[in-house]
Design a protein around this motif. Structure first.
Motif: not given
Length: 241
Positions: A23-28, A125-127, A131-134
């Motif tokens: 999920r985290e990889l997809e977002h980034q 990308y922030t940690g 919220g979500v990583s930006k």
């Protein structure tokens, strides 16, 4: 190798934490609009879960021992994959191996990219703590100024050294280690000693004994753990600047 190749080609680097969940990889990957990815095979199974949901067009896979001499490369990759079983099975049709990509590239003519200080070098990308990583847009100018600010702050700390030896134990996908170790040592002609698994503190201390290091970066928890590791008190710190 991939990092400096991306920058020389005038493309944008998007550093990714290899321990990200699918999920985290997809977002980034989606948020950054990533079109190409270089990934260690140990984490390729995570990419397989999201590859059809993102805009990635090119996948380059690499193994831990790929840039070692042939015999050592074969031994390391065999142990990692078949003895320690650190590579979950995956399917990424069309993926190219890192060594094959480099071999193909070596037959091409390099065309210098036209980039300015205002062009984006990194989407860092922030940690995602709040919220979500930006992705922070860092230009080539940002990075050059930052590296030289660090060099100026050091003053004459490394005066008289033929080459700075830096211990690099923090992950290079974080801006701290990327700037203070990766890029800073490149500018100063220094050597980064990469500690690939700093959580293995006995092995970490054993590695430190092999080097006359002048520079080490870390965070409080890292230093506290080292202080509690047998053998750390026996290290020669006389070369540390």
């Amino acid at each position: 190798i991939a990092l400096f190749g991306i920058l020389r080609a005038g493309m944008i680097v998007v550093n990714v934490n290899p321990l990200y969940t699918a999920r985290e990889l997809e977002h980034q990957l989606s948020d950054a609009g990533v079109r190409a990815i270089v990934i260690v095979e140990n984490f390729a199974a995570t990419l397989e879960q999201v590859i059809d949901k993102v805009a990635v067009e090119a996948v380059i896979t690499t193994q831990i021992g790929d840039r070692l001499p042939l015999v050592k490369r074969t031994l390391v990759n065999t142990v990692v994959k078949h003895v320690k079983r650190m590579v979950p099975s995956f399917k990424l049709p069309g993926a190219v191996s890192f060594n094959n990509a480099l071999a193909k590239g070596s037959k091409q003519t390099f065309q210098p990219a036209q980039v300015t200080g205002d062009d984006v070098a990194f989407l860092q990308y922030t940690g995602g703590t709040t919220g979500v990583s930006k992705g922070a847009m860092l230009s080539h100018g940002n990075m050059v100024y930052n590296v030289y600010q660090g060099k100026a702050w050091q003053l004459n700390a490394f005066e008289g050294l033929t080459q700075v030896c830096a211990i690099t134990a923090l992950p290079l996908y974080h801006i701290f280690s990327l700037q203070s170790n990766g890029l800073s040592m490149m500018v100063q002609g220094g050597e980064n000693v990469l500690i690939t698994n700093p959580r293995d503190f006995p092995a970490f201390v054993k590695e430190l004994h092999k080097h006359e290091f002048n520079y080490i970066t870390g965070v409080n928890t890292l230093f506290a753990a080292l202080l509690n590791t047998p053998g750390f008190e026996d290290l020669d710190f006389s070369h540390l600047r």
